[in-house]
Design an enzyme around this catalytic site. Structure first.
Site, short mmCIF file in Angstrom:
data_model
loop_
_atom_site.label_atom_id
_atom_site.label_comp_id
_atom_site.label_asym_id
_atom_site.label_seq_id
_atom_site.Cartn_x
_atom_site.Cartn_y
_atom_site.Cartn_z
N ASP A 1 32.61 6.72 15.45
CA ASP A 1 33.04 5.41 15.94
C ASP A 1 34.33 5.08 15.18
O ASP A 1 34.61 5.68 14.13
CB ASP A 1 31.95 4.38 15.66
CG ASP A 1 32.41 2.97 15.95
OD1 ASP A 1 32.81 2.69 17.08
OD2 ASP A 1 32.38 2.15 15.01
N ASP B 1 36.08 1.41 14.91
CA ASP B 1 36.17 0.08 14.28
C ASP B 1 34.99 -0.17 13.35
O ASP B 1 33.83 -0.16 13.78
CB ASP B 1 36.23 -1.00 15.36
CG ASP B 1 37.44 -0.83 16.26
OD1 ASP B 1 38.56 -0.95 15.74
OD2 ASP B 1 37.27 -0.55 17.46
#
Length: 230
Positions: free
Chosen positions: A11, A13
């Site tokens: 991922d 953020d």
């Protein structure tokens, strides 16, 4: 013993880049402007995005989180597309300054050295990723591909597994041989439903109980112990 995992899907953020505080500032700037534009009295306002609401939307794509915010804060005259565009406009000024999360660069370096295929699967749009990566091209250069939330091949955002399955397909590694690094409960759910090994690095403000379905929970990527990966 040879590891069964062959790829790492990150991922972005809150996992690799410390964007979440900036994202909250940008959303709340848009909401404050909305209250002023529509002359909504302070006692009639439903407030801003706080930690509780942020913990509910973290990991969602733009289509989904914008609708949750509008509903929860009763922004009757705000269209989802408008809040997303306003958010992006504010982020254009903030994201080029974003820092990497502690340990992120070291983990990506080590992953490459250990022979893992590495890529990113993020709910963010391609446009916002372009802003965020400006100071981190050395790290981004180590990813085989980056799958973004606005990719037309993705029909459902996290917590559906679509984005991780697409990432695995594009790097040519079976889902059961992929590790996912995630900071949100939605992301962990998506990884597990994709049949992948999930490493959770919980974002601040989210209760650890919401990550019980992860295979491993670590406090930070700093000094990451690779022995937790099979």
């Amino acid at each position: 013993m040879e590891k069964t995992m062959k790829a790492i899907i990150y991922d972005l953020d809150g996992t690799l880049l410390d964007t979440e505080p900036l994202s909250t500032v940008a959303i709340n700037n848009v909401i404050t402007e909305y209250y002023a534009e529509h002359k909504i009295a302070e006692d009639e306002q439903r407030g801003l995005v706080d930690e509780a609401l942020k913990s509910r939307i973290i990991g969602m794509n733009d289509h989904d989180w914008s609708r949750v915010v509008i509903k929860e804060l009763a922004l009757a005259h705000m269209k989802p597309e408008a809040i997303v565009q306003g958010w992006l406009d504010h982020l254009k000024l903030l994201f080029p300054t974003v820092d990497a999360m502690p340990g992120a660069k070291c983990v990506v370096d080590a992953g490459r050295a250990m022979g893992f295929v590495q890529c990113i699967a993020t709910s963010s749009s391609a446009g916002s990723v372009a802003l965020k990566r400006q100071r981190h091209e050395d790290m981004f250069g180590m990813f085989r591909t980056i799958v973004t939330g606005d990719d037309p091949a993705i029909k459902r955002g996290k917590p559906a597994p679509d984005i991780f399955l697409l990432a695995a397909e594009r790097i040519g590694v079976a889902p059961e041989h992929c590790v996912v690094f995630e900071d949100s409960p939605f992301g962990v759910t998506a990884a597990k439903d994709a049949g992948m090994f999930a490493v959770a690095i919980p974002s601040a403000g989210i209760e650890l109980s919401r990550f019980e379905h992860a295979d491993v929970i670590v406090e930070s990527l700093k000094d990451f112990d690779w022995n937790v990966i099979p």
